[in-house]
Design an enzyme around this catalytic site. Structure first.
Site, mmCIF file in Angstrom:
data_model
loop_
_atom_site.group_PDB
_atom_site.id
_atom_site.type_symbol
_atom_site.label_atom_id
_atom_site.label_comp_id
_atom_site.label_asym_id
_atom_site.label_seq_id
_atom_site.Cartn_x
_atom_site.Cartn_y
_atom_site.Cartn_z
ATOM 1 N N SER A 163 0.826 -1.197 0.000
ATOM 2 C CA SER A 163 0.000 0.000 0.000
ATOM 3 C C SER A 163 0.865 1.254 0.000
ATOM 4 O O SER A 163 1.685 1.437 -0.887
ATOM 5 C CB SER A 163 -0.968 -0.048 1.184
ATOM 6 O OG SER A 163 -1.989 0.906 1.037
ATOM 7 N N ASP A 189 -5.703 -3.416 -2.640
ATOM 8 C CA ASP A 189 -4.755 -3.152 -1.561
ATOM 9 C C ASP A 189 -4.198 -4.441 -0.950
ATOM 10 O O ASP A 189 -4.945 -5.319 -0.510
ATOM 11 C CB ASP A 189 -5.461 -2.338 -0.476
ATOM 12 C CG ASP A 189 -4.491 -1.642 0.461
ATOM 13 O OD1 ASP A 189 -3.520 -2.290 0.895
ATOM 14 O OD2 ASP A 189 -4.704 -0.458 0.748
#
Length: 734
Positions: free
Chosen positions: A69, A215
């Protein structure tokens, strides 16, 4: 082994790089291999920059980096040669609120798409297919984010591939279809960064190797094991910047429940990952206080807190440092060497299935033989995206056989090309009461290669309506078009006298029109055509002294010029717009001219907006069934909507608005407190004839305004010394 002559330079470069790395590795024999792990946490991930500052000061080389991320963004930037100081600057200069809203500057949006956005809620678009209704994959498509990544790592000068970076990195994402952990060790760096940061529901998934990736924090937010595997690390430096769980009393809304579910999943995999740490590893968990995953404006504070956390373990870290000469040798292949801006030899447009490539080509300002400027290509990409046909637009700069190729990559909407659109409005004031409306439309696009569109709309509520519009471009770039429209509307018209409603009519209008027009790029359009109207008026309630009914039909030619360079749809901070309209009917014995000019500019957080409007009849007199109108917010706000009807009407209004807040990331617009001063002159009154001796009507209003998920909203109070005042609430699109 035979080597093709064309491959000899690449072979030599690869061989030299391998020898360099082997020599460096030999020189570093005796020091432990170090793997750096940068965890995910949204805006909290800026803390990684502070940690890197301490590693730089202590001259600690790392042999590989694994990131998830926001950690993937920092890892990609670090491996691309950005120093921590450069990262701080880039984070500070970035406009994060703008980056998480894909809508380009409204002045850059295709004018026809602007008209669609004005009529319907921008976020209401749903796809329609034989399989049913399909939803967009995220609130934000991530176009501006990807452009930022391109600039950040230098992909705007040459495509950056993970496997060719001087520092081995691994970026972690999640396959949203299978739930699998996906580790990206090769391919496009910026695409991998974008995939690892795709928060489900907020950012649309990134497509990579045919997989929909989101993510990586869902499966491996602190990828310690990947760092060990990537470079056989003896020691891992792991930085955890994840968001803590919300206390139970704070979890109640759908939004907080969803966020808590994601946090629970993340914490579970982080706990498993941290359990693999060894006594020789170094664990850093910055105290980020109240900084949340969306507080990108606090990036400098987050970096400082990351630095403080690294300073707390400075003694442990210092043992991993090397002397200045060896550190410089390690750093040399990583440090950014800025290539000159490439001169583009060829432009390719890839991936289109429905959209005519001419639609993309017309938006490109860069030409073969010209040097590529980042500002220009970013603007071109956003202008292409502003046509409204794509879920994503990107570009690559490739070097093939010593030729620079600019490859433009528009991705057509996977939920298109047919859509459902909606609009909702609520209007209430203390003068006329309340009204509401709901509008829905079915839009079919790209019916043929030139981009023909069909729009069928219906409206219910206080006003009823239905319409059918067919738009046919005449050339691939859609510079010229023919449009045919048929519609029916039945609206409520209140009649006022002495500031009192004395009657209400139901006005029915059936219209048919055909026009020929031209588009001026994103600037606007002009059209000329013929219009037929059949109108009827029936008194619903009110004074019997007024006619009970009336009907008429007429036709004539009309022309319209519309130019719009406002930078936002509803709450602009700068720009201008002009609309000129003319209708002439010899059959009805009148002509109707309308001029509307608006402009806006800002000084800091104060926005000034001005509007001037004229409606009148150059020939004959405007009939009562097609008059000029005053009343309603922004059109003499102290009066009810349409309270003053007449001919030869001039209006001027000036607003001063203070921006007092912004909506959260992913939503649009800002919140404002405003003051509006207005004046108007009416040549001939059809209603409120008691005001005919007043030369200039006046009005002032104070209000709060902001953009809601269903459109603009205003709550305020309007007052006029001409005998009218009102408290009003307007929400939605009319």
């Amino acid at each position: 082994m035979k080597i093709a002559m064309s491959m000899l330079p690449r072979y030599l470069v690869t061989t030299l790089l391998a020898l360099t790395l082997s020599t460096q590795a030999a020189a570093d024999v005796g020091r432990p291999k170090i793997g750096l792990v940068l965890g995910g946490g949204g805006a909290r991930g800026a803390a990684h920059i502070g940690v890197l500052e301490v590693l730089e000061e202590l001259k600690i080389p790392v042999d590989c980096v694994a990131g998830t991320s926001m950690g993937a963004l920092i890892a990609g930037a670090y491996a691309s040669g950005l120093t921590p100081a450069m990262m701080r600057k880039e984070m500070a200069d970035a406009d994060w609120d703008n980056m998480f809203s894909d809508i380009p500057d409204f002045s850059e949006v295709n004018y026809r798409y602007k008209e669609t956005l004005r009529r319907f809620i921008p976020g209401s678009e749903l796809g329609v297919s034989s399989d049913g209704v399909r939803f967009p994959p995220g609130v934000v498509d991530g176009v501006k984010i990807k452009l930022f990544f391109n600039q950040l790592v230098g992909a705007n000068r040459s495509e950056r591939l993970i496997e060719k970076l001087p520092l081995p990195i691994s970026l972690v994402a999640t396959d949203i279809g299978t739930g699998e952990r996906v580790v990206m060790r090769d391919g496009s760096l910026t695409t991998a960064m974008r995939a690892s940061m795709s928060v489900p529901g907020m950012l649309a998934p990134a497509i990579r190797d045919g997989r929909k990736l989101v993510d990586g924090g869902l499966v491996d937010n602190v990828p310690i094991e990947e760092a060990r595997a990537r470079c056989n690390a003896d020691i891992v430096i792991a930085v955890n910047v994840g968001s803590p769980l919300l206390p139970a009393e704070s979890v109640g809304s759908l939004l907080t429940i969803s966020a808590q579910m994601v946090n629970i999943l993340t914490e579970q995999n982080v706990t498993r990952s941290l359990a693999t740490l060894k006594p020789t590893d170094i664990y850093i968990k910055p105290d980020l206080g109240t900084i949340t995953a969306t507080n990108f404006s606090r990036n400098a504070e987050a970096a400082d807190r990351g630095r403080a956390a690294a300073e707390a373990v400075r003694a442990q870290l210092a043992k991993l440092g090397i002397d200045a000469e060896k550190y410089a040798a390690w750093r040399e292949p990583i440090d950014r060497v800025y290539k000159p801006k490439p001169v583009i030899d060829e432009i390719q447009i890839a991936g289109l299935k429905r959209v005519n490539p001419a639609m993309v080509e017309r938006q490109l300002t860069i030409k073969p033989g010209e040097q590529l400027a980042t500002h220009n290509i970013d603007r071109d990409v956003l202008r292409i995206y502003g046509d409204g046909f794509y879920e994503n637009v990107d570009y690559q700069v490739l070097n093939e056989r010593e030729r620079n190729i600019l490859r433009v990559l528009p991705v057509e909407k996977s939920w298109g090309p047919d859509y459902l659109r909606f609009a909702l409005n609520l209007d209430t004031d203390t003068n006329q009461g309340s009204s509401f409306g709901l509008r829905a439309a079915y839009q079919k696009t790209w019916i043929n290669d030139l981009g023909a569109e069909l729009l069928a709309a219906v409206g219910i509520g206080s006003n009823l309506g239905a319409g059918l519009d067919f738009y046919q471009p005449l050339d691939p770039a859609q510079r010229f078009f023919v449009e045919t429209t048929v519609k029916y509307d039945r609206v409520q018209q209140n009649i006022y006298q002495d500031n009192k409603r004395i009657a209400q009519y139901l006005n029915a209008d059936t219209a048919f029109g055909v026009s020929l027009g031209t588009n001026f790029g994103t600037l606007g359009q002009a059209r000329i055509g013929w219009l037929y109207q059949d109108r009827s008026f029936d008194r619903d309630i009110g004074s019997s002294s007024l006619p009970s009914s009336f009907s008429t039909s007429y036709s004539g030619w009309n022309a319209r010029l519309s130019l719009d360079q406002m930078n936002r749809l509803y709450f602009p901070t700068q720009g201008w717009s002009t609309r000129l309209g003319y209708f002439d009917s010899s059959q009805a014995g009148y002509s109707r001219a309308e001029v509307d000019v608006q402009g806006a500019f800002s000084l800091g957080k104060t926005v000034f907006t001005g509007r001037a409007n004229y409606v009148g009849s150059p020939n004959g007199q405007l009939p009562f069934y097609n008059p000029g109108r005053l009343g309603g917010f922004g059109n003499l706000s102290a009066f009810a909507r349409g309270q003053i009807l007449g001919d030869d009407i001039t209006y001027v209004g000036v607003r001063a608005e203070q921006i007092i807040g912004t909506f959260p990331i992913g939503l649009r617009g800002d919140m404002r407190f405003g003051l509006l001063l207005e004046g108007a002159h009416v040549g001939t009154y059809y209603t409120e004839t008691n005001l005919s001796n007043v030369n200039i009507l006046n009005s002032a209003a104070v209000y709060l305004g902001g953009e809601t998920p269903i459109g603009p909203a205003y709550l305020g109070y309007g007052y006029s010394t001409n005998g009218s005042s009102t408290v009003f609430l307007n929400i939605g699109i009319y």
